[in-house]
Design a protein around this motif. Structure first.
Motif, PDB file in Angstrom:
ATOM      1  N   LEU A 198       0.736  -1.223   0.257  1.00 45.53           N
ATOM      2  CA  LEU A 198       0.022   0.403   0.139  1.00 45.53           C
ATOM      3  C   LEU A 198       0.888   1.623   0.132  1.00 45.53           C
ATOM      4  O   LEU A 198       2.033   1.128   1.422  1.00 45.53           O
ATOM      5  N   THR A 199       1.229   2.029  -1.126  1.00 40.19           N
ATOM      6  CA  THR A 199       1.627   3.151  -1.233  1.00 40.19           C
ATOM      7  C   THR A 199       0.936   4.489  -0.741  1.00 40.19           C
ATOM      8  O   THR A 199      -0.476   4.580  -1.244  1.00 40.19           O
ATOM      9  N   LEU A 226      -0.494  -2.552  -4.570  1.00 39.03           N
ATOM     10  CA  LEU A 226      -1.863  -3.264  -4.140  1.00 39.03           C
ATOM     11  C   LEU A 226      -2.810  -2.190  -4.842  1.00 39.03           C
ATOM     12  O   LEU A 226      -4.192  -1.825  -4.856  1.00 39.03           O
ATOM     13  N   CYS A 227      -2.152  -0.869  -3.608  1.00 39.13           N
ATOM     14  CA  CYS A 227      -3.326   0.160  -3.606  1.00 39.13           C
ATOM     15  C   CYS A 227      -2.614   1.758  -3.665  1.00 39.13           C
ATOM     16  O   CYS A 227      -1.398   1.510  -2.822  1.00 39.13           O
ATOM     17  N   GLU A 228      -2.716   2.960  -4.624  1.00 38.63           N
ATOM     18  CA  GLU A 228      -2.531   4.221  -3.964  1.00 38.63           C
ATOM     19  C   GLU A 228      -3.113   4.408  -3.238  1.00 38.63           C
ATOM     20  O   GLU A 228      -4.248   4.718  -3.460  1.00 38.63           O
ATOM     21  N   CYS A 229      -2.924   4.812  -2.047  1.00 34.25           N
ATOM     22  CA  CYS A 229      -3.459   5.627  -1.058  1.00 34.25           C
ATOM     23  C   CYS A 229      -2.820   7.188  -1.144  1.00 34.25           C
ATOM     24  O   CYS A 229      -1.706   7.669  -0.975  1.00 34.25           O
ATOM     25  N   SER A 230      -4.129   8.040  -0.900  1.00 32.34           N
ATOM     26  CA  SER A 230      -3.868   9.594  -0.674  1.00 32.34           C
ATOM     27  C   SER A 230      -3.370   9.980   1.010  1.00 32.34           C
ATOM     28  O   SER A 230      -3.673  11.482   0.670  1.00 32.34           O
ATOM     29  N   ALA A 235      -4.400   4.209   3.930  1.00 28.81           N
ATOM     30  CA  ALA A 235      -3.120   3.332   4.141  1.00 28.81           C
ATOM     31  C   ALA A 235      -2.700   2.463   5.886  1.00 28.81           C
ATOM     32  O   ALA A 235      -2.992   1.016   5.940  1.00 28.81           O
ATOM     33  N   VAL A 236      -3.286   2.566   6.744  1.00 25.09           N
ATOM     34  CA  VAL A 236      -3.253   2.519   8.104  1.00 25.09           C
ATOM     35  C   VAL A 236      -4.097   1.807   8.431  1.00 25.09           C
ATOM     36  O   VAL A 236      -4.266   0.317   9.151  1.00 25.09           O
ATOM     37  N   ALA A 237      -5.328   2.237   7.566  1.00 20.90           N
ATOM     38  CA  ALA A 237      -7.063   1.419   8.274  1.00 20.90           C
ATOM     39  C   ALA A 237      -7.006   0.746   7.284  1.00 20.90           C
ATOM     40  O   ALA A 237      -7.066  -0.588   7.631  1.00 20.90           O
ATOM     41  N   LEU A 238      -5.672  -0.191   5.746  1.00 19.22           N
ATOM     42  CA  LEU A 238      -6.152  -1.245   5.174  1.00 19.22           C
ATOM     43  C   LEU A 238      -4.904  -2.027   6.041  1.00 19.22           C
ATOM     44  O   LEU A 238      -5.574  -2.965   5.639  1.00 19.22           O
ATOM     45  N   VAL A 239      -3.920  -1.730   6.549  1.00 22.46           N
ATOM     46  CA  VAL A 239      -2.892  -3.045   7.204  1.00 22.46           C
ATOM     47  C   VAL A 239      -4.149  -3.524   8.106  1.00 22.46           C
ATOM     48  O   VAL A 239      -3.917  -4.711   8.441  1.00 22.46           O
ATOM     49  N   ALA A 240      -4.576  -2.116   9.145  1.00 21.84           N
ATOM     50  CA  ALA A 240      -4.942  -2.616   9.654  1.00 21.84           C
ATOM     51  C   ALA A 240      -6.346  -4.624   9.964  1.00 21.84           C
ATOM     52  O   ALA A 240      -6.452  -5.006  10.607  1.00 21.84           O
ATOM     53  N   GLY A 242      -6.028  -6.166   7.286  1.00 23.27           N
ATOM     54  CA  GLY A 242      -5.449  -7.608   7.038  1.00 23.27           C
ATOM     55  C   GLY A 242      -5.005  -7.563   4.945  1.00 23.27           C
ATOM     56  O   GLY A 242      -5.018  -8.294   4.815  1.00 23.27           O
ATOM     57  N   ILE A 243      -4.827  -6.307   4.575  1.00 20.69           N
ATOM     58  CA  ILE A 243      -4.765  -6.521   3.304  1.00 20.69           C
ATOM     59  C   ILE A 243      -4.122  -5.983   2.656  1.00 20.69           C
ATOM     60  O   ILE A 243      -3.460  -6.830   1.191  1.00 20.69           O
TER      61      ILE A 243
END
Length: 297
Positions: A198-199, A226-230, A235-240, A242-243
């Motif tokens: 997640l970048t 997998l995803c470009e985060c603004s 990004a932290v929510a997606l990590v939490a 498990g993505i």
């Protein structure tokens, strides 16, 4: 032409209508119209295009708007500098911070408030371009940010005080620690290249994204984006959830503690984020801003 007339002109330019401008200035419309005509007569130019329903700035008017805003800002700064000469540290300190540097502020603000209780804070958070624009227009006095500072409308317009660098770490879902080799306490970029990445990247700011990708390339690895985060929060929510995983400066996670997230040191490269305080060069800094910067020295 005097300061008062410049204020009148700027209010008309903002409102696009003399009636609304007069209301905001707490005066009648006819005197304001006379002041505008007097300015145009004195300068020998037309400041506004009056052909539409809204007053639009002519070329000469746009130039005067830019100069008038700068002159009035310098005028107010000069008054504040004189007023502060014999006063203590007081007033409102307006500062900006990128979200990845917000965690650096609380301990400094707490200590500053203990020393200077008559100072209040106005804090703005945003990316380099928003904060650079606020700084350029003097809505804030300084910015705590990742370096390099990407908003540069005028070359060499800023003073920068570097702060201690901040190591990058891998930010991963906590279950991955037990399921993979990440449990050893550190990880290589080649290992991370096999994980969904997640970048952080926006339309305007790309510095951190490019630095991370360059480090992967130096390690002969290519991340699976997998995803470009603004934003860091996304990004932290997606990590939490498990993505995927991301790479962030270590101090960032102080602002986003989460039981389902773990941070892991990166072993195969010295990878650090540079941090600094940025303010406008050759412009007046309030006493409170100077003292706040001093707390970081």
């Amino acid at each position: 032409m005097d300061i008062r007339q410049l204020r009148y002109f700027l209010e008309i330019a903002r409102e696009g209508q003399i009636t609304r401008a007069a209301k905001r200035l707490h005066m009648e419309q006819p005197p304001l119209s006379r002041q505008l005509k007097q300015m145009e007569k004195e300068l020998g130019v037309t400041l506004f295009d009056r052909s539409g329903k809204r007053l639009e700035l002519a070329r000469a008017g746009e130039l005067l708007r830019q100069k008038a805003e700068s002159l009035l800002q310098q005028f107010h700064e000069s008054l504040n500098e004189v007023k502060e000469l014999d006063e203590g540290v007081r007033g409102t300190l307006a500062i900006g911070a990128v979200v990845s540097c917000v965690s650096l502020l609380p301990p400094k603000i707490k200590l500053f408030h203990e020393r200077y209780p008559n100072v209040t804070f106005h804090i703005r958070e945003g990316d380099h371009f928003l904060l650079g624009d606020l700084l350029h227009h003097r809505s804030i006095e300084l910015v705590v940010t990742r370096l390099p500072f990407e908003f540069v409308p005028v070359p060499k317009a800023y003073e920068i005080m570097p702060l201690p660098s901040d190591p990058f770490v891998a930010v991963v879902p906590r279950p991955w620690i037990a399921q993979t080799k990440l449990g050893s306490g550190s990880v290589t970029l080649r290992q991370l290249a096999d994980c969904p990445f997640l970048t952080l990247k926006t339309d305007k700011t790309t510095g951190m994204h490019e630095r991370v990708l360059e480090r992967f390339r130096q390690s002969a690895a290519e991340p699976r984006v997998l995803c470009e985060c603004s934003s860091v929060a996304i990004a932290v929510a997606l990590v939490a959830a498990g993505i995927g995983m991301t790479i962030l400066p270590k101090s960032v996670m102080a602002s986003f503690p989460h039981p389902d997230i773990a941070t892991v040191a990166i072993a195969d490269t010295v990878f650090k984020s540079e941090v600094g305080i940025v303010w406008l060069k050759d412009r007046y800094l309030s006493k409170s801003a100077r003292h706040f910067i001093g707390m970081f020295r």
